[in-house]
Design a protein around this motif. Structure first.
Motif, PDB file in Angstrom:
ATOM      1  N   VAL A  67       0.881  -1.166   0.000  1.00  0.00           N
ATOM      2  CA  VAL A  67       0.000   0.000   0.000  1.00  0.00           C
ATOM      3  C   VAL A  67       0.919   1.217   0.000  1.00  0.00           C
ATOM      4  N   GLU A  68       0.672   2.167  -0.875  1.00  0.00           N
ATOM      5  CA  GLU A  68       1.557   3.318  -1.024  1.00  0.00           C
ATOM      6  C   GLU A  68       0.802   4.600  -0.692  1.00  0.00           C
ATOM      7  N   ILE A  69       1.398   5.408   0.185  1.00  0.00           N
ATOM      8  CA  ILE A  69       0.789   6.692   0.545  1.00  0.00           C
ATOM      9  C   ILE A  69       1.793   7.798   0.239  1.00  0.00           C
ATOM     10  N   TYR A  70       1.331   8.800  -0.481  1.00  0.00           N
ATOM     11  CA  TYR A  70       2.177   9.951  -0.797  1.00  0.00           C
ATOM     12  C   TYR A  70       1.550  11.182  -0.150  1.00  0.00           C
TER      13      TYR A  70
ATOM     14  N   VAL B  62       5.966  17.186 -11.802  1.00  0.00           N
ATOM     15  CA  VAL B  62       6.035  16.258 -10.676  1.00  0.00           C
ATOM     16  C   VAL B  62       6.645  14.941 -11.141  1.00  0.00           C
ATOM     17  N   ALA B  63       7.630  14.449 -10.407  1.00  0.00           N
ATOM     18  CA  ALA B  63       8.232  13.149 -10.714  1.00  0.00           C
ATOM     19  C   ALA B  63       8.285  12.344  -9.422  1.00  0.00           C
ATOM     20  N   LEU B  64       7.364  11.388  -9.297  1.00  0.00           N
ATOM     21  CA  LEU B  64       7.343  10.545  -8.100  1.00  0.00           C
ATOM     22  C   LEU B  64       7.862   9.160  -8.473  1.00  0.00           C
ATOM     23  N   THR B  65       8.504   8.507  -7.507  1.00  0.00           N
ATOM     24  CA  THR B  65       8.875   7.123  -7.758  1.00  0.00           C
ATOM     25  C   THR B  65       7.685   6.255  -7.362  1.00  0.00           C
ATOM     26  N   VAL B  66       7.066   5.687  -8.362  1.00  0.00           N
ATOM     27  CA  VAL B  66       5.845   4.910  -8.146  1.00  0.00           C
ATOM     28  C   VAL B  66       6.157   3.454  -8.480  1.00  0.00           C
ATOM     29  N   PRO B  67       5.827   2.511  -7.568  1.00  0.00           N
ATOM     30  CA  PRO B  67       6.103   1.113  -7.888  1.00  0.00           C
ATOM     31  C   PRO B  67       5.292   0.662  -9.097  1.00  0.00           C
ATOM     32  N   GLN B  68       5.877  -0.283  -9.806  1.00  0.00           N
ATOM     33  CA  GLN B  68       5.245  -0.758 -11.037  1.00  0.00           C
ATOM     34  C   GLN B  68       3.871  -1.356 -10.736  1.00  0.00           C
ATOM     35  N   GLY B  69       2.933  -1.036 -11.561  1.00  0.00           N
ATOM     36  CA  GLY B  69       1.608  -1.624 -11.427  1.00  0.00           C
ATOM     37  C   GLY B  69       0.762  -1.030 -10.325  1.00  0.00           C
ATOM     38  N   MET B  70       1.135   0.154  -9.825  1.00  0.00           N
ATOM     39  CA  MET B  70       0.341   0.744  -8.749  1.00  0.00           C
ATOM     40  C   MET B  70      -0.976   1.294  -9.304  1.00  0.00           C
ATOM     41  N   GLU B  71      -2.028   1.037  -8.566  1.00  0.00           N
ATOM     42  CA  GLU B  71      -3.318   1.616  -8.929  1.00  0.00           C
ATOM     43  C   GLU B  71      -3.678   2.649  -7.883  1.00  0.00           C
TER      44      GLU B  71
END
Lengths: 161, 126
Positions: A67-70, B62-71
């Motif tokens: 789970v990712e929170i920004y 904006v440049a965020l490091t987002v894990p692959q396949g994040m919804e």
């Protein structure tokens, strides 16, 4: 625009003037105006109305494993951000000091829109998270909290014999 | 320093895309104007500052490091960048703008031109 309309009604006061000037329901019209303005200025307003003005703004997402929170919290001392996880509720709190000058200084504040003061935001997390596998980093003014889901909870394919 | 709407001044297609309006503080003292702008998620190399004539544009991607396949399930910051345009006044020295960018906060200082600095005028009494 909304303010101007309100001023107009108070100036003319009398009910007769009111009817001729505004043949339709004034308050419904004001409501409509406000909605239209919101549509015009905010690209896609959040259902909770926190698109602007909430500090920090939050984006939440997830993958099958995490789970990712920004939290968009610019201008903080990374060491002073309080991130807590208690019974499936993540709390992000802290304080941002005002950079505005003291009143006696010879300075004029023309625009003052940035948030200053203490803040606290709370996110309730799904049931399958592992409270021992949390990581947080602060980069370019964004606090990123990543929480792993429990192994057992990741979807598996069950073979049928 | 006053604000102008970006759409009316620029016809450039890039500038017509939807962006967030960063919140700013603008403070003026005898030395000049200091502007703070919140642009979280923008790395230093994606920050855009431009002075063209008397127009100051601040912005960034904006440049965020987002894990692959994040919804995404909830997004309050849903646009990829920031932009805001200001008109500078004559007494500001746009050639001497200094900028710092730290933890997503931009600090710009625009000094007042020498000739426009406040002076104290001595009053002589006979």
């Amino acid at each position: 625009m909304v303010l101007a309309l309100v001023a107009l009604t108070t100036r003319f006061g009398g009910a007769d003037m009111y009817r001729t000037l505004f043949p339709r329901d004034l308050f419904a019209e004001l409501d409509r105006l406000q909605r239209e303005m919101q549509q015009a200025f905010e690209f896609s307003p959040s259902i909770r109305g926190l698109g602007r003005g909430g500090y920090p703004a939050l984006n939440v997402g997830g993958t099958p494993q995490t789970v990712e929170i920004y939290a968009f919290a610019p201008g903080l001392d990374p060491g002073a951000i309080e991130v807590g996880l208690d019974r499936g509720v993540l709390t992000i709190a802290g304080e941002r000091k005002a950079k505005l000058p003291a009143e006696r200084e010879k300075a004029t504040v023309h625009i003052n829109e940035r948030f200053a003061g203490r803040f606290r935001r709370v996110v309730s997390l799904p049931d399958d998270i592992d409270p021992d596998a949390v990581s947080a980093d602060y980069r370019d003014g964004v606090l990123h909290v990543s929480i792993k889901r429990r192994e057992s909870a990741t979807p598996r394919r069950i073979s049928v014999e | 320093m006053s604000e102008t709407s970006a759409a009316s001044k620029n016809t450039d297609a890039r500038r017509n895309e939807a962006v967030l309006l960063p919140p700013v503080d603008v403070i003026e003292d005898p030395s000049g104007i200091t502007l703070y702008a919140d642009m979280p998620g923008v790395p230093k190399d994606k920050l855009e500052l431009e002075v063209e004539g008397d127009t100051l544009t601040i912005g960034g991607t904006v440049a965020l490091t987002v894990p692959q396949g994040m919804e995404a399930s909830h997004a309050e910051v849903s646009l990829p960048g920031y932009r805001r345009v200001f008109t500078l006044s004559k007494e500001l020295d746009a050639d001497k703008v200094s900028a710092e960018f730290n933890h997503g906060v931009l600090r710009l200082h625009i000094p007042r031109a020498e000739h426009a600095k406040p002076r104290r005028i001595a009053v002589q009494v006979d």
